[in-house]
Design a protein around this motif. Structure first.
Motif, short mmCIF file in Angstrom:
data_model
loop_
_atom_site.label_atom_id
_atom_site.label_comp_id
_atom_site.label_asym_id
_atom_site.label_seq_id
_atom_site.Cartn_x
_atom_site.Cartn_y
_atom_site.Cartn_z
N CYS A 143 73.79 57.72 21.65
CA CYS A 143 74.26 57.91 23.02
C CYS A 143 75.29 56.85 23.40
CB CYS A 143 73.10 57.78 24.01
SG CYS A 143 71.70 58.82 23.68
N ALA A 144 76.14 57.21 24.35
CA ALA A 144 76.97 56.22 25.05
C ALA A 144 76.23 55.94 26.35
CB ALA A 144 78.36 56.76 25.31
N VAL A 145 75.93 54.68 26.62
CA VAL A 145 75.15 54.30 27.79
C VAL A 145 76.03 53.44 28.69
CG1 VAL A 145 73.07 53.11 28.58
CG2 VAL A 145 73.05 54.34 26.41
N HIS A 146 76.09 53.82 29.97
CA HIS A 146 76.93 53.07 30.93
C HIS A 146 76.06 52.52 32.05
CE1 HIS A 146 79.69 52.57 34.38
NE2 HIS A 146 80.41 52.00 33.45
N PHE A 147 76.29 51.26 32.41
CA PHE A 147 75.62 50.62 33.54
C PHE A 147 76.69 50.24 34.55
CE2 PHE A 147 73.78 46.84 35.68
CZ PHE A 147 72.70 47.48 36.28
N ASP A 148 76.59 50.76 35.78
CA ASP A 148 77.62 50.52 36.80
C ASP A 148 77.27 49.38 37.75
OD1 ASP A 148 75.70 51.54 38.50
OD2 ASP A 148 76.81 53.36 38.97
N GLY A 149 76.23 48.63 37.45
CA GLY A 149 75.80 47.53 38.30
C GLY A 149 74.53 47.86 39.06
N THR A 150 74.24 49.16 39.21
CA THR A 150 73.00 49.57 39.90
C THR A 150 72.23 50.64 39.13
OG1 THR A 150 74.23 51.18 41.24
CG2 THR A 150 73.86 49.01 42.21
N SER A 151 72.93 51.50 38.41
CA SER A 151 72.22 52.58 37.70
C SER A 151 72.80 52.81 36.31
CB SER A 151 72.28 53.88 38.52
OG SER A 151 73.62 54.29 38.70
N TRP A 152 71.99 53.45 35.47
CA TRP A 152 72.35 53.74 34.09
C TRP A 152 72.72 55.22 33.96
CZ3 TRP A 152 72.51 50.01 30.33
CH2 TRP A 152 71.90 48.80 30.64
N THR A 153 73.71 55.52 33.11
CA THR A 153 74.09 56.88 32.77
C THR A 153 74.08 57.00 31.26
OG1 THR A 153 75.58 56.94 34.67
CG2 THR A 153 75.86 58.66 33.03
N VAL A 154 73.46 58.07 30.74
CA VAL A 154 73.35 58.26 29.30
C VAL A 154 74.08 59.54 28.91
CG1 VAL A 154 71.75 58.61 27.38
CG2 VAL A 154 71.13 57.08 29.26
N GLN A 155 74.97 59.45 27.92
CA GLN A 155 75.70 60.61 27.40
C GLN A 155 75.28 60.82 25.96
OE1 GLN A 155 78.15 62.67 28.89
NE2 GLN A 155 78.00 63.86 27.03
N PRO A 156 74.39 61.81 25.67
CA PRO A 156 73.98 62.07 24.29
C PRO A 156 75.17 62.55 23.46
CG PRO A 156 72.55 63.20 25.87
CD PRO A 156 73.73 62.69 26.62
N LEU A 157 75.25 62.08 22.21
CA LEU A 157 76.42 62.41 21.38
C LEU A 157 76.05 62.92 19.99
CD1 LEU A 157 78.50 59.34 22.47
CD2 LEU A 157 79.03 61.72 22.99
N GLY A 158 74.80 63.25 19.75
CA GLY A 158 74.42 63.77 18.44
C GLY A 158 73.93 62.66 17.53
N SER A 159 73.88 62.96 16.23
CA SER A 159 73.28 62.02 15.29
C SER A 159 74.32 61.22 14.51
CB SER A 159 72.37 62.76 14.32
OG SER A 159 73.12 63.73 13.61
N GLN A 160 75.62 61.51 14.72
CA GLN A 160 76.66 60.78 13.99
C GLN A 160 76.74 59.33 14.46
OE1 GLN A 160 80.60 62.44 14.37
NE2 GLN A 160 81.18 61.74 12.34
N LYS A 161 77.00 58.42 13.53
CA LYS A 161 77.13 57.00 13.89
C LYS A 161 78.26 56.82 14.88
CE LYS A 161 75.28 54.96 9.71
NZ LYS A 161 75.49 53.99 8.65
N LEU A 162 78.12 55.83 15.75
CA LEU A 162 79.15 55.52 16.74
C LEU A 162 79.75 54.16 16.43
CD1 LEU A 162 77.29 56.66 20.00
CD2 LEU A 162 78.80 58.00 18.53
N ARG A 163 81.08 54.11 16.37
CA ARG A 163 81.77 52.84 16.13
C ARG A 163 81.96 52.05 17.42
NH1 ARG A 163 80.90 52.79 10.90
NH2 ARG A 163 82.25 54.12 9.68
N GLY A 164 82.03 52.76 18.54
CA GLY A 164 82.21 52.09 19.82
C GLY A 164 82.27 53.09 20.95
#
Length: 181
Positions: free
Chosen positions: A23-44
């Protein structure tokens, strides 16, 4: 984690416990957002200056609009073999690839994301004292304020008048003067 260009949050890559879901996980200072991206490795993963999320996998570069739509491979970069990524604070990023070093920079001229669905010519525009951008397009009067687009509906006969508008003049009392020549 990579800090957002505006400094208000950060994005990182993560794996959900007990699965190989990345997943790509984002924190905006108050809440978290998760974007599932499958099983492929993530470089960034990071949040771009326009608010979209960028993700580099070993074989693709994705741009996610964060509007609930699926991730889409960018048109600017073909698929290849990607090893690493370095992100600058101004929207520019570098990718180490099998084809050499690649550099992405945001386009100089680009419609704001909120207005990309407007394809009609814009013959005139003006900004007012409240930092609203007023413009005419497709026989309609529009505003853009704090990243929010609003279409101001008018009767059909007035739309013909708006189609020939040439000048918008915001007045000090908050009214808008429209001149169609």
């Amino acid at each position: 984690p990579i800090q957002d260009a505006d400094g208000d949050g950060f994005t990182c890559v993560a794996e959900t416990p007990g699965t190989e879901q990345r997943c790509a996980v984002h924190f905006d200072g108050t809440s978290w957002t998760v974007q599932p991206l499958g099983s492929q490795k993530l470089r960034g993963a990071w949040r771009g200056a326009d608010g979209s999320t960028w993700v580099v996998t070993p074989s693709t570069i994705l741009q996610i609009e964060n509007s609930g739509t699926a991730a889409a491979e960018t048109e600017e970069v073909s698929s290849g073999h990607y090893f690493d990524v370095a992100v600058e604070t101004n929207g520019i990023f570098w990718v180490a690839s099998g084809e050499g070093l690649l550099r992405y920079s945001p386009p100089i001229w680009k419609s704001p994301h909120e207005l990309q669905s407007i394809i009609s010519p814009v013959p005139c525009l003006a900004d007012d004292a409240d930092n609203r951008l007023w413009f005419v397009s497709g026989g309609a009067l529009h505003t853009l304020e704090n990243g929010h687009h609003q279409d101001h509906g008018f009767p059909r006969n007035f739309r013909l008048f708006l189609q020939s508008a040439r000048v918008l003049l915001p007045l000090k009392n908050g009214d808008l003067l429209i001149d169609n020549g």
